[in-house]
Design a protein around this motif. Structure first.
Motif, PDB file in Angstrom:
ATOM      1  N   ILE A  43       0.944  -1.127  -0.084  1.00 42.26           N
ATOM      2  CA  ILE A  43      -0.122   0.029  -0.222  1.00 42.26           C
ATOM      3  C   ILE A  43       0.597   0.873   0.181  1.00 42.26           C
ATOM      4  CG2 ILE A  43      -1.690   1.367   1.874  1.00 42.26           C
ATOM      5  CD1 ILE A  43      -2.573  -1.482   2.031  1.00 42.26           C
ATOM      6  N   LYS A  44       2.080   1.512   0.857  1.00 40.60           N
ATOM      7  CA  LYS A  44       2.517   2.856   0.464  1.00 40.60           C
ATOM      8  C   LYS A  44       3.735   2.857  -0.482  1.00 40.60           C
ATOM      9  CE  LYS A  44       2.994   2.016   6.037  1.00 40.60           C
ATOM     10  NZ  LYS A  44       3.923   1.868   7.098  1.00 40.60           N
ATOM     11  N   GLN A  45       4.011   1.744  -0.767  1.00 36.87           N
ATOM     12  CA  GLN A  45       5.207   1.278  -2.266  1.00 36.87           C
ATOM     13  C   GLN A  45       3.792   2.150  -3.655  1.00 36.87           C
ATOM     14  OE1 GLN A  45       7.170  -2.086  -2.319  1.00 36.87           O
ATOM     15  NE2 GLN A  45       8.215  -1.968  -0.450  1.00 36.87           N
ATOM     16  N   CYS A  46       3.137   1.243  -4.003  1.00 38.07           N
ATOM     17  CA  CYS A  46       2.152   0.984  -5.352  1.00 38.07           C
ATOM     18  C   CYS A  46       0.968   2.097  -5.068  1.00 38.07           C
ATOM     19  CB  CYS A  46       2.176  -0.103  -5.202  1.00 38.07           C
ATOM     20  SG  CYS A  46       3.166  -1.222  -5.188  1.00 38.07           S
ATOM     21  N   LYS A  68      -7.796   0.266  10.725  1.00 38.36           N
ATOM     22  CA  LYS A  68      -6.347   1.324  10.643  1.00 38.36           C
ATOM     23  C   LYS A  68      -6.292   2.309   9.263  1.00 38.36           C
ATOM     24  CE  LYS A  68      -1.097   0.468  11.520  1.00 38.36           C
ATOM     25  NZ  LYS A  68      -0.021  -1.111  11.178  1.00 38.36           N
ATOM     26  N   LEU A  69      -6.234   1.694   8.359  1.00 44.18           N
ATOM     27  CA  LEU A  69      -6.364   2.138   7.456  1.00 44.18           C
ATOM     28  C   LEU A  69      -7.435   3.536   6.977  1.00 44.18           C
ATOM     29  CD1 LEU A  69      -6.555  -0.120   4.283  1.00 44.18           C
ATOM     30  CD2 LEU A  69      -4.491   0.431   5.366  1.00 44.18           C
ATOM     31  N   ARG A  70      -8.545   3.321   7.640  1.00 49.01           N
ATOM     32  CA  ARG A  70      -9.609   4.448   8.076  1.00 49.01           C
ATOM     33  C   ARG A  70      -8.904   5.490   8.887  1.00 49.01           C
ATOM     34  NH1 ARG A  70     -10.216   2.440   2.938  1.00 49.01           N
ATOM     35  NH2 ARG A  70     -12.878   1.516   3.073  1.00 49.01           N
ATOM     36  N   ALA A  71      -8.306   5.013  10.040  1.00 50.84           N
ATOM     37  CA  ALA A  71      -8.108   5.527  10.979  1.00 50.84           C
ATOM     38  C   ALA A  71      -6.724   6.570  10.399  1.00 50.84           C
ATOM     39  CB  ALA A  71      -7.971   5.318  12.017  1.00 50.84           C
ATOM     40  N   ALA A  72      -6.233   5.806   9.053  1.00 45.24           N
ATOM     41  CA  ALA A  72      -4.924   6.488   9.042  1.00 45.24           C
ATOM     42  C   ALA A  72      -4.901   7.418   7.819  1.00 45.24           C
ATOM     43  CB  ALA A  72      -3.662   5.612   7.885  1.00 45.24           C
ATOM     44  N   GLY A  73      -6.280   7.219   7.340  1.00 45.53           N
ATOM     45  CA  GLY A  73      -6.823   8.448   6.465  1.00 45.53           C
ATOM     46  C   GLY A  73      -7.003   8.044   4.742  1.00 45.53           C
ATOM     47  N   LEU A  94     -18.897  -3.806   7.559  1.00 47.47           N
ATOM     48  CA  LEU A  94     -19.004  -2.520   6.376  1.00 47.47           C
ATOM     49  C   LEU A  94     -19.009  -1.223   8.273  1.00 47.47           C
ATOM     50  CD1 LEU A  94     -22.272  -4.249   4.736  1.00 47.47           C
ATOM     51  CD2 LEU A  94     -20.494  -3.425   4.023  1.00 47.47           C
ATOM     52  N   SER A  95     -18.988  -1.317   9.168  1.00 44.08           N
ATOM     53  CA  SER A  95     -19.492  -0.495  10.211  1.00 44.08           C
ATOM     54  C   SER A  95     -17.757   0.046  10.398  1.00 44.08           C
ATOM     55  CB  SER A  95     -19.368  -0.102  11.196  1.00 44.08           C
ATOM     56  OG  SER A  95     -19.084  -1.892  11.635  1.00 44.08           O
ATOM     57  N   LEU A  96     -16.686  -0.468  10.027  1.00 37.34           N
ATOM     58  CA  LEU A  96     -15.553  -0.270  10.020  1.00 37.34           C
ATOM     59  C   LEU A  96     -14.926   0.838   9.013  1.00 37.34           C
ATOM     60  CD1 LEU A  96     -13.780  -3.402  12.824  1.00 37.34           C
ATOM     61  CD2 LEU A  96     -14.560  -0.876  13.125  1.00 37.34           C
ATOM     62  N   GLY A  97     -16.300   0.646   7.894  1.00 38.09           N
ATOM     63  CA  GLY A  97     -15.052   0.898   6.855  1.00 38.09           C
ATOM     64  C   GLY A  97     -14.767   0.115   5.737  1.00 38.09           C
ATOM     65  N   ASP A 153     -13.918  15.632  10.779  1.00 38.20           N
ATOM     66  CA  ASP A 153     -13.887  14.116  11.201  1.00 38.20           C
ATOM     67  C   ASP A 153     -14.097  13.047  10.095  1.00 38.20           C
ATOM     68  OD1 ASP A 153     -11.520  11.348  10.885  1.00 38.20           O
ATOM     69  OD2 ASP A 153     -11.344  11.214  13.103  1.00 38.20           O
ATOM     70  N   LEU A 154     -14.421  12.584   8.949  1.00 43.87           N
ATOM     71  CA  LEU A 154     -15.428  11.738   8.925  1.00 43.87           C
ATOM     72  C   LEU A 154     -14.858  10.458   7.772  1.00 43.87           C
ATOM     73  CD1 LEU A 154     -18.197  13.669   6.688  1.00 43.87           C
ATOM     74  CD2 LEU A 154     -17.867  13.016   9.400  1.00 43.87           C
ATOM     75  N   ARG A 155     -14.714   8.651   7.955  1.00 43.29           N
ATOM     76  CA  ARG A 155     -13.965   8.009   7.357  1.00 43.29           C
ATOM     77  C   ARG A 155     -15.013   7.282   7.098  1.00 43.29           C
ATOM     78  NH1 ARG A 155     -11.066   7.063  12.913  1.00 43.29           N
ATOM     79  NH2 ARG A 155      -9.699   9.314  13.395  1.00 43.29           N
ATOM     80  N   GLY A 156     -14.568   6.740   5.913  1.00 41.19           N
ATOM     81  CA  GLY A 156     -14.964   5.976   5.027  1.00 41.19           C
ATOM     82  C   GLY A 156     -16.692   5.879   4.090  1.00 41.19           C
ATOM     83  N   LYS A 157     -17.534   5.166   4.958  1.00 35.12           N
ATOM     84  CA  LYS A 157     -18.833   5.715   4.638  1.00 35.12           C
ATOM     85  C   LYS A 157     -19.666   6.920   5.243  1.00 35.12           C
ATOM     86  CE  LYS A 157     -18.638   2.475   1.017  1.00 35.12           C
ATOM     87  NZ  LYS A 157     -19.280   2.573  -0.687  1.00 35.12           N
TER      88      LYS A 157
END
Length: 230
Positions: A43-46, A68-73, A94-97, A153-157
């Protein structure tokens, strides 16, 4: 233009190779990781355009990884894979993003159809619109929301649900309609997931979440965004 990149994070080698074959047949680039750590490195590289994420991984679980991904934006579309059939797992994902949820076993054709649907929704021209309603500013390109000039701070859905409501002020949506419009697939389960997102949004945009002004409940129907404010 570079090819669309799909990242598959799945510890089943045979399944990975099969999915890679079908993904590449669509003309997409396919990257594979067999654990969460390798997935993070890719993810970080590509910077993939979409992720297919298995819930059961050897070094982490998909729920925590997605959160973790959603919290990181990082709001790249995520399609979760699982052998679990419980409705609670689907709601949790779904609730986690996560953007979609596919239960094993599934056909390659269904997976490709889900990926195409997510790509259309995530990268359509409509996401470039900027709307102003009731002190809210939605920047679709950056997927950012401002309330009276302050970044929320809105995340994902959360963003997608609000974007759908704000785009048609005054229109009442049932829970089923919001699932279809926002998630883009037939959700065979408890529609309470919509209530989860509405509650989160109210906590972030309302002055008093217990007495909402922006996102109103339409009894017997669902929800609507207050009309007449621009």
């Amino acid at each position: 233009m570079s090819a669309t990149t799909i990242l598959i994070i799945e510890d089943d080698t045979n399944l990975c190779e099969t999915l890679q074959l079908y993904v590449e047949r669509e003309g997409w680039k396919c990257l594979i990781a067999n654990n969460g750590l390798k997935g993070e490195q890719i993810i970080k590289q590509c910077h993939p355009d979409l992720m297919v994420l298995d819930i059961m991984l050897p070094d982490t679980d998909g729920f925590g990884f997605c959160q973790k991904l959603r919290a990181a934006g990082l709001f790249v579309p995520i399609l979760m894979l699982t052998a679990r059939t419980g409705e609670g797992d689907r709601i949790q994902g779904l609730s986690l993003g996560a953007d979609d949820y596919l239960t094993k076993p599934f056909s390659a054709k269904e997976l490709i159809a889900r990926i195409k649907s997510l790509l259309r929704r995530a990268y359509s021209a409509g996401y470039r619109d900027v709307s102003h309603r009731s002190g809210l500013t939605l920047d679709g390109l950056q997927r950012q929301v401002f309330l009276n000039g302050e970044l929320l701070d809105l995340r994902g859905k959360e963003f997608d649900v609000l974007n759908q409501l704000v785009g048609t002020p005054g229109k009442a949506y049932s829970r089923e309609e919001l699932l279809e419009k926002v998630w883009g697939f037939d959700f065979e389960g408890d529609t309470r997931i919509v209530d989860v997102y509405i509650r989160k949004l109210r906590e972030k945009i309302e002055l008093d979440a217990a007495h909402p002004d922006y996102i109103q409940t339409v009894w017997g129907v669902g929800y609507r965004f207050k009309a007449g404010e621009k």
